[in-house]
Each structure stands twice: as C-alpha cells, then as structure tokens.
Design a protein around this motif. Structure first.
Motif, PDB file in Angstrom:
ATOM      1  N   PHE A  38       0.795  -1.236   0.000  1.00 51.19           N
ATOM      2  CA  PHE A  38       0.000   0.000   0.000  1.00 51.19           C
ATOM      3  C   PHE A  38       0.821   1.276   0.000  1.00 51.19           C
ATOM      4  CE2 PHE A  38      -2.740  -3.225   2.016  1.00 51.19           C
ATOM      5  CZ  PHE A  38      -3.750  -3.218   1.068  1.00 51.19           C
ATOM      6  N   PHE A  39       2.078   1.220   0.431  1.00 52.10           N
ATOM      7  CA  PHE A  39       2.823   2.468   0.604  1.00 52.10           C
ATOM      8  C   PHE A  39       4.084   2.552  -0.251  1.00 52.10           C
ATOM      9  CE2 PHE A  39       0.486   1.554   4.525  1.00 52.10           C
ATOM     10  CZ  PHE A  39      -0.352   2.662   4.538  1.00 52.10           C
ATOM     11  N   THR A  40       4.110   1.772  -1.324  1.00 52.06           N
ATOM     12  CA  THR A  40       5.223   1.939  -2.260  1.00 52.06           C
ATOM     13  C   THR A  40       4.658   2.437  -3.592  1.00 52.06           C
ATOM     14  OG1 THR A  40       5.037  -0.375  -2.889  1.00 52.06           O
ATOM     15  CG2 THR A  40       6.733   0.179  -1.276  1.00 52.06           C
ATOM     16  N   PRO A  41       5.461   3.222  -4.330  1.00 58.36           N
ATOM     17  CA  PRO A  41       4.971   3.766  -5.601  1.00 58.36           C
ATOM     18  C   PRO A  41       4.843   2.682  -6.666  1.00 58.36           C
ATOM     19  CG  PRO A  41       7.276   4.335  -5.262  1.00 58.36           C
ATOM     20  CD  PRO A  41       6.819   3.689  -4.009  1.00 58.36           C
ATOM     21  N   THR A  42       4.041   2.937  -7.672  1.00 52.66           N
ATOM     22  CA  THR A  42       3.947   2.008  -8.794  1.00 52.66           C
ATOM     23  C   THR A  42       5.212   2.116  -9.627  1.00 52.66           C
ATOM     24  OG1 THR A  42       2.819   3.696 -10.054  1.00 52.66           O
ATOM     25  CG2 THR A  42       1.439   2.066  -8.971  1.00 52.66           C
ATOM     26  N   GLU A  43       5.578   1.004 -10.257  1.00 51.43           N
ATOM     27  CA  GLU A  43       6.821   0.991 -11.029  1.00 51.43           C
ATOM     28  C   GLU A  43       6.572   1.551 -12.425  1.00 51.43           C
ATOM     29  OE1 GLU A  43      10.618  -0.551 -12.764  1.00 51.43           O
ATOM     30  OE2 GLU A  43       8.599  -1.040 -13.440  1.00 51.43           O
ATOM     31  N   ARG A  44       7.618   2.113 -13.036  1.00 51.43           N
ATOM     32  CA  ARG A  44       7.434   2.846 -14.300  1.00 51.43           C
ATOM     33  C   ARG A  44       6.905   1.953 -15.409  1.00 51.43           C
ATOM     34  NH1 ARG A  44      13.111   1.793 -16.901  1.00 51.43           N
ATOM     35  NH2 ARG A  44      13.427   0.064 -15.485  1.00 51.43           N
ATOM     36  N   VAL A  50       4.825  -4.938  -9.478  1.00 48.42           N
ATOM     37  CA  VAL A  50       6.145  -4.949  -8.842  1.00 48.42           C
ATOM     38  C   VAL A  50       6.048  -5.397  -7.385  1.00 48.42           C
ATOM     39  CG1 VAL A  50       6.101  -2.552  -8.040  1.00 48.42           C
ATOM     40  CG2 VAL A  50       8.267  -3.625  -8.633  1.00 48.42           C
ATOM     41  N   LYS A  51       4.853  -5.257  -6.790  1.00 38.44           N
ATOM     42  CA  LYS A  51       4.712  -5.523  -5.354  1.00 38.44           C
ATOM     43  C   LYS A  51       4.840  -7.003  -5.002  1.00 38.44           C
ATOM     44  CE  LYS A  51       2.661  -1.123  -5.009  1.00 38.44           C
ATOM     45  NZ  LYS A  51       1.560  -0.236  -4.736  1.00 38.44           N
ATOM     46  N   ILE A  52       4.808  -7.857  -5.998  1.00 35.98           N
ATOM     47  CA  ILE A  52       5.053  -9.281  -5.744  1.00 35.98           C
ATOM     48  C   ILE A  52       6.480  -9.498  -5.242  1.00 35.98           C
ATOM     49  CG2 ILE A  52       5.098 -11.579  -6.833  1.00 35.98           C
ATOM     50  CD1 ILE A  52       2.980 -10.595  -8.757  1.00 35.98           C
ATOM     51  N   ILE A  53       7.359  -8.545  -5.534  1.00 35.19           N
ATOM     52  CA  ILE A  53       8.770  -8.690  -5.159  1.00 35.19           C
ATOM     53  C   ILE A  53       8.937  -8.926  -3.661  1.00 35.19           C
ATOM     54  CG2 ILE A  53       9.329  -6.254  -4.691  1.00 35.19           C
ATOM     55  CD1 ILE A  53      11.897  -6.625  -6.272  1.00 35.19           C
ATOM     56  N   ALA A 195      12.792   3.172  -2.526  1.00 39.93           N
ATOM     57  CA  ALA A 195      11.378   3.059  -2.172  1.00 39.93           C
ATOM     58  C   ALA A 195      10.934   1.595  -2.097  1.00 39.93           C
ATOM     59  CB  ALA A 195      10.528   3.805  -3.194  1.00 39.93           C
ATOM     60  N   TYR A 196      11.586   0.720  -2.887  1.00 36.93           N
ATOM     61  CA  TYR A 196      11.253  -0.709  -2.840  1.00 36.93           C
ATOM     62  C   TYR A 196      12.254  -1.481  -1.983  1.00 36.93           C
ATOM     63  CZ  TYR A 196       8.771   0.772  -7.043  1.00 36.93           C
ATOM     64  OH  TYR A 196       7.976   1.434  -7.916  1.00 36.93           O
ATOM     65  N   LEU A 197      13.501  -0.977  -1.971  1.00 35.23           N
ATOM     66  CA  LEU A 197      14.594  -1.728  -1.349  1.00 35.23           C
ATOM     67  C   LEU A 197      14.414  -1.860   0.160  1.00 35.23           C
ATOM     68  CD1 LEU A 197      17.135  -3.093  -2.387  1.00 35.23           C
ATOM     69  CD2 LEU A 197      18.432  -1.064  -1.745  1.00 35.23           C
ATOM     70  N   VAL A 198      13.993  -0.780   0.811  1.00 35.02           N
ATOM     71  CA  VAL A 198      13.890  -0.795   2.276  1.00 35.02           C
ATOM     72  C   VAL A 198      12.810  -1.781   2.738  1.00 35.02           C
ATOM     73  CG1 VAL A 198      13.520   0.590   4.330  1.00 35.02           C
ATOM     74  CG2 VAL A 198      14.816   1.537   2.419  1.00 35.02           C
TER      75      VAL A 198
ATOM     76  N   PRO B 129      10.423   3.834  -9.407  1.00 35.90           N
ATOM     77  CA  PRO B 129       9.042   4.306  -9.250  1.00 35.90           C
ATOM     78  C   PRO B 129       8.631   5.210 -10.412  1.00 35.90           C
ATOM     79  CG  PRO B 129      10.319   4.732  -7.273  1.00 35.90           C
ATOM     80  CD  PRO B 129      11.281   4.295  -8.316  1.00 35.90           C
ATOM     81  N   LYS B 130       7.337   5.202 -10.679  1.00 35.42           N
ATOM     82  CA  LYS B 130       6.815   5.984 -11.794  1.00 35.42           C
ATOM     83  C   LYS B 130       6.999   7.479 -11.564  1.00 35.42           C
ATOM     84  CE  LYS B 130       3.030   5.002 -14.902  1.00 35.42           C
ATOM     85  NZ  LYS B 130       1.882   4.112 -15.020  1.00 35.42           N
ATOM     86  N   GLU B 131       6.827   7.918 -10.302  1.00 28.80           N
ATOM     87  CA  GLU B 131       6.865   9.357 -10.010  1.00 28.80           C
ATOM     88  C   GLU B 131       8.217   9.969 -10.355  1.00 28.80           C
ATOM     89  OE1 GLU B 131       5.421   7.256  -7.592  1.00 28.80           O
ATOM     90  OE2 GLU B 131       3.497   7.821  -8.456  1.00 28.80           O
ATOM     91  N   LEU B 132       9.263   9.144 -10.234  1.00 27.31           N
ATOM     92  CA  LEU B 132      10.605   9.668 -10.507  1.00 27.31           C
ATOM     93  C   LEU B 132      10.784   9.989 -11.970  1.00 27.31           C
ATOM     94  CD1 LEU B 132      13.168   7.588  -8.475  1.00 27.31           C
ATOM     95  CD2 LEU B 132      12.566   9.990  -8.259  1.00 27.31           C
ATOM     96  N   ALA B 133       9.901   9.450 -12.787  1.00 28.73           N
ATOM     97  CA  ALA B 133      10.164   9.462 -14.213  1.00 28.73           C
ATOM     98  C   ALA B 133       9.329  10.509 -14.928  1.00 28.73           C
ATOM     99  CB  ALA B 133       9.885   8.079 -14.778  1.00 28.73           C
TER     100      ALA B 133
END
Lengths: 238, 149
Positions: A38-44, A50-53, A195-198, B129-133
């Motif tokens: 819920f608190f990580t951004p969506t991946e580009r 990506v949240k399956i990671i 944002a994903y690593l932590v 992340p998308k926002e960075l882009a």
C-alpha cells in the motif's frame, strides 16, 4: 562447537528463542507486506505488479539459503558426527521446499502480466524448479530412514551433492541470459530504488525469522520424538 | 590421521570434485544451450526461411508500427551491431515498449522479415518508481541512474 552438541543445552536455548523468532517474524513480515502493498509507488513499467517482489525475493533467497543450510549441516553430520546436525538438516527441508514453491508460484504469477507467459524454460526458472525437486527427493530420502529423528547418511550425502545446484541458480542469469533479468541486488550494490529496497529488506528479515522459528520448532519436535522412541524401546526391554 | 580428519578430508575432496563437475557441466552446456539468436548472430548464422527459431534483442526506438486492424504490428529488434525487422499479429505483453527487451518465437519469411508467433517481454534489473520518471514513459532505456538526476 561441541558445546552446543548437547541436545539438552540446545533445548534450553531453543525453547525461549522460538516464540521471539516467531512473533517478531510475523510482525516484520506482515508490516513489510502491508508497507509494500500500500505504501510503495507504482513501477514505471510494471505498475503495481512490482509488489510481488516483497514475497518473491525473500522466498527465493530462503529456498536457496535452506539448501545451503542442509549442505553445511550434512557436512558437519558426516565429519564431526554432531548429534544435532542431522536433526537440523531434516528440520530445514520442509520449510525450504515450501519457500522454493512460493518462489516458483509468485514468479509465475508475476511473469504472466510482465513477460506475457506463466512459464518459460529459462535457466533461472528451470534451476529453481530443480531445487524444488531436490527438496522433495531429500524429504523422501530422509523420511525413509528407520530412525525417527535421525537423518540417514544417504540423505546427508544427497544434501551435499544437491548443493551443486545453488551456485548454478545464482549464476544462471549470467550464463544463460534469456527471460529472467539479471540480479538486481549484488555485493556491489542495488539497481532497485530505495522506495522498494527498504521494505524488501524488512520483508527478507521477517521471512528469515519465520524460517528460523519453523526450523527450531521442527528440531524440537524431532528431538521429542527421539526421546519418546528411546523411552519406548527401554520399556520394551523390560 | 584421526578418523575425524579422514572424514573431513574425504568430505572436502567430495565437495571440490562435485563443484568442479558442476562447473564443467554448466560451462559445456553454456555452449550448447544458446537460448536465442540476436540480430547479429542471426545475420551470420544463415538460417533457412521457415525454420522455427527464437530471436532476442531490444526493440528499436521509434520502430513500432501498428497496422490499422489493431492487432498487426511491425518493429525492429536491434543489438549492438545489427537490426532485424519483425512482424507480429496478436496482443503484446504490457512490458512490450520501445527500448525494452523482447524474445520472439517464430521463423524467417522469404523476404528475411522475422514472423513472430509469440512475443515475450523482458524486464531489466532496474526497479524505478513511476513518479521519478518525468520522462518518456514508452521507453525502457532508463535506469535508476539516469532517472535520479
């Protein structure tokens, strides 16, 4: 090392340790998964998939780490005859197989939307599937031994032989570069955004504690079964 | 030598022999198990048209052309040196974008255009992340390093 060879001493340490590992593991895992979901951004490119990671990577690492543990314990069992080594190797097998299976299943679910397929016979995917089958073989082999808690020497030898697969899994994305991307996290650094690593590392810590708790529980169960068996045998002698 | 040391030596030799055997086998397999042709290897391999092969590489920027029927596309796959034209009919995976990796099953047509039966997208090892882009989202050529500037 033989200071901890004594099962009685091991049990004195393991008993209070188990609930700590278990509850901290549950708390960290739940926290990391909620954070990740819920608190990580969506991946580009992948968006929310990506949240399956946060489940896939810890499961993969623990699946591989589990067999590494089996191999080390098997060497200790064969060389030093450490009374707990065989018990611990056997205790690792089922959780290890479970995590390998979780890795394969989540990977498949992840592959469908991103790659466009549930499965390909890629080097990484295939060697991970081989690891899962090795676990099944190990479980069958160690269950076949007549002694309840003790692991047979054949299973220990199998545990050492199977370890060949671990470096193969690790190198597979470099040797046979095809569908699976290269390693994101290496000793040199990470190509995963903070944002994903932590949350990923929190999740790895949580799943690892859970893994440890499961192994301790299974070891204690095996030791209890061995004691029951020994007592039954003594009673039968009279 | 004590029995314990004998066993240790035996275990050490066995582990070394096993790892050696595994590495040799893997290295040998590496030569055999070439998973796909790249445009460069395809150009020099002299593959007969119609033979089922697999092609891998990067989708060239600006090369995706969608036909009016909505399901036919053509694009160019490139590697460091060469390019290969590809035609495909069907739904493309979400990650199939210009600049990203692609693996296609199919065969060469008589006019040397690669006719793909299936397309698989390939993700790289960068998670951003998308926002960075605030950049062109249809391209996968960006890494964390290019984005964080």
């Amino acid at each position: 090392m033989h200071r901890f060879a004594n099962p009685a001493r091991f049990l004195r340490i393991a008993k209070p340790l188990t609930p700590w590992l278990l509850w901290m593991g549950i708390a960290l895992t739940l926290g990391a998964c909620l954070w990740g979901a819920f608190f990580t951004p969506t991946e580009r490119l992948m968006g929310d998939t990506v949240k399956i990671i946060f489940v896939h990577v810890p499961a993969a690492w623990l699946g591989m780490g589990g067999w590494t543990g089996i191999a080390i314990a098997s060497i200790i069992q064969l060389v030093w005859r450490h009374p707990l080594a065989g018990v611990s190797a056997r205790a690792i097998a089922v959780p290890g197989a479970t995590f390998a299976a979780i890795c394969l299943i989540t990977g498949s679910i992840w592959g469908r939307p991103t790659w466009g397929t549930w499965w390909v016979w890629d080097g990484r995917l295939t060697s991970m599937l081989v690891l899962f089958f090795l676990y099944l073989g190990y479980i069958a082999l160690s269950n076949a031994s007549s002694e309840k808690g003790d692991t047979s020497r054949v299973a220990a030898v199998f545990g050492i032989i199977g370890a060949v697969n671990i470096p193969i899994i690790n190198r597979s994305v470099i040797w046979w570069e095809s569908q699976h991307q290269k390693a994101s996290i290496t000793l040199g650094g990470s190509s995963i955004d903070q944002a994903y690593l932590v949350p990923l590392f929190v999740s790895v810590a949580g799943f690892s504690l859970l893994f440890g708790a499961l192994v301790l529980m299974r070891m204690r169960t095996a030791l209890a079964e061995m004691r029951i068996e020994a007592r039954m045998r003594r009673m039968a002698d009279y | 030598m004590k029995p314990k040391h004998q066993r240790l030596l035996l275990a050490a030799i066995a582990v070394c022999a096993l790892i050696g055997a595994g590495l040799i086998a893997a290295a040998a397999l590496r030569e055999e198990a070439s998973y796909f042709y790249t445009p460069t290897t395809l150009a020099s391999a002299n593959v007969a048209p119609g033979k089922a092969i697999r092609l891998g590489g990067m989708v060239q920027k600006g090369s995706i052309v969608r036909a009016a029927d909505g399901v036919s596309i053509t694009f160019t796959v490139q590697d460091k040196d060469k390019t290969q034209k590809v035609a495909y009919r069907g739904i493309t995976p979400d990650l199939f974008v210009e600049g990203s990796g692609v693996v296609a099953d199919g065969r060469l047509g008589p006019d040397r255009v690669f006719i793909a039966d299936s397309l698989l997208a390939k993700h790289d090892e960068n998670y951003v992340p998308k926002e960075l882009a605030d950049i062109d989202m249809t391209s996968a050529e960006h890494t964390k390093d290019t984005l964080s500037k």
